[in-house]
Design a protein around this motif. Structure first.
Motif, short mmCIF file in Angstrom:
data_model
loop_
_atom_site.label_atom_id
_atom_site.label_comp_id
_atom_site.label_asym_id
_atom_site.label_seq_id
_atom_site.Cartn_x
_atom_site.Cartn_y
_atom_site.Cartn_z
N SER A 140 -4.39 -2.28 0.44
CA SER A 140 -4.87 -2.31 -0.94
C SER A 140 -4.73 -3.70 -1.56
CB SER A 140 -4.09 -1.28 -1.78
OG SER A 140 -4.29 0.02 -1.27
N THR B 59 -0.41 0.15 1.19
CA THR B 59 -0.05 -0.87 0.21
C THR B 59 -0.54 -2.24 0.67
OG1 THR B 59 1.91 0.37 -0.51
CG2 THR B 59 1.88 -1.99 -0.99
N GLU C 199 1.39 -0.14 -6.45
CA GLU C 199 0.24 -0.77 -7.08
C GLU C 199 0.50 -2.19 -7.58
OE1 GLU C 199 -1.57 1.82 -9.99
OE2 GLU C 199 -1.00 3.60 -8.84
#
Length: 372
Positions: A327, A324, A178
């Motif tokens: 995102s 990843t 994240e």
């Protein structure tokens, strides 16, 4: 005396419609359920015709193809028609493991929606399938029946249409790193793994390619040096490596080649790696073992887990490196339309799962709850 209706219409709580048809034939009642009225009417008209023929002493031609016979024939045809080997093998495994054994010897056109719903639900419970995987099983059988109707006339209607797809929206489909700090820690660990073990010297570049392009692991494992176009600053993705079959295929999941960008960080790492590897001719594999041969996805996954542990970050799947990339693309303001092309999605609806990460989306939702 009122005539008993042969058709009953239901509306489920979620608004979907179900039609039930019943007819007495050969001395016993037959019943079937359908999600479309035209399918229900088609089945009923065929049964009425069959009943009239029987009443007049004419033996109707009854389809006797069993489910196992048709399923095996269907798999054979799909394999010959060029179905991607990995996808075909998954379909074959599911049919032969879960559906052919319990339905062996049963005429394919006689299996009702009720029987299918019971079997699909039973397998989902026993195998602890997610809703997404349940829907894939359902789609497999749905496709098989569609072909049985259109191509071989082994079935009259598709009993799977009356079975609802399960809601996938509440499931956690994917994970990802994240924060940039997590990504940096992972890449530093990947570099240490590459530098400390000669048989894993490829791994840092593998991690960089995955995180900077969003390519699938099967695509990265089949990249050749000729696919890197430095002057145009792009990478061609047109083939995949099937680790199970140990075979390369001239097709991607979307069945068409695509191009992805080659940024400065990735270009520098690639040139450094190429200058040190023995396998640097145009048709040599970029990511390979000490003999210049393909690596399996499982070997890469083991090294990936080592890097996650060394970096002290959560252990996500190698495929989640793709998530990843996607995102952070969206979180940094990249459009979903462009991301669809970069990832090679055949439909924008697949890319929409990243929409909630868009800064514009979050800004629009900011006032959903507001206190003064």
């Amino acid at each position: 005396m009122a005539k008993k209706k042969s058709s009953v219409f239901y509306e489920r709580s979620n608004g979907t419609k179900v039609y039930r048809k019943t007819i007495r034939i050969y001395g016993k009642a037959e019943q079937a359920f359908f999600s479309k009225k035209k399918d229900a009417d088609k089945w009923y008209s065929e049964k009425l015709r069959e009943k009239e023929l029987f009443k007049n002493g004419i033996t109707p031609v009854i389809e006797t193809t069993t489910f196992d016979e048709y399923a095996e024939k269907w798999l054979e045809i799909r394999e010959r028609s060029g179905k991607a080997k990995s996808s075909w093998k998954l379909d074959a495994t599911r049919l032969r493991k879960y559906y052919i054994p319990p339905l062996k010897g049963i005429i394919i056109s006689s299996i009702s929606s009720d029987k299918w719903e019971f079997l699909l639900s039973k397998i989902a419970k026993e195998q602890d399938l997610s809703n997404a995987t349940f829907n894939r099983h359902r789609s497999l059988i749905h496709k098989l029946y569609n072909d049985a109707i259109k191509k071989s006339k082994a079935a009259i209607v598709n009993p799977i249409t009356a079975i609802e797809r399960r809601d996938e929206s509440t499931e956690d489909h994917w994970d990802y790193f994240e924060t940039p700090l997590e990504i940096q820690a992972y890449l530093e660990a990947a570099k240490k793994v590459s530098e400390s073990c000669k048989t894993k010297d490829y791994f840092y570049l593998f991690a960089l390619i995955s995180l900077n392009t969003g390519a699938r692991i099967s695509e990265v494992l089949d990249l050749r040096h000729s696919d890197i176009l430095k002057t145009q600053r792009r990478i061609k993705i047109s083939t995949i490596y099937d680790s199970q079959e140990k075979t390369s295929y001239d097709r991607t999941k979307s069945k068409k080649p695509r191009w992805v960008g080659l940024n400065d960080a990735l270009l520098n790492a690639y040139e450094n790696y190429k200058s040190q590897t023995l396998f640097n001719s145009p048709e040599d594999l970029i990511i390979c073992n000490e003999n210049g041969e393909h690596l399996s996805r499982w070997a890469v996954a083991r090294t990936h887990r080592t890097a996650c542990k060394l970096a002290e970050v959560k252990t996500i799947r190698p495929h989640d490196l793709r998530h990843t990339f996607a995102s952070h693309w969206v979180m940094n303001g990249g459009s979903l339309e462009d991301l669809k092309e970069v990832l090679g999605h055949s439909n924008l609806s697949v890319t929409q799962k990243y929409a909630h990460l868009s800064p514009d989306h979050l800004a629009l939702k900011a006032n959903t709850v507001s206190f003064v």
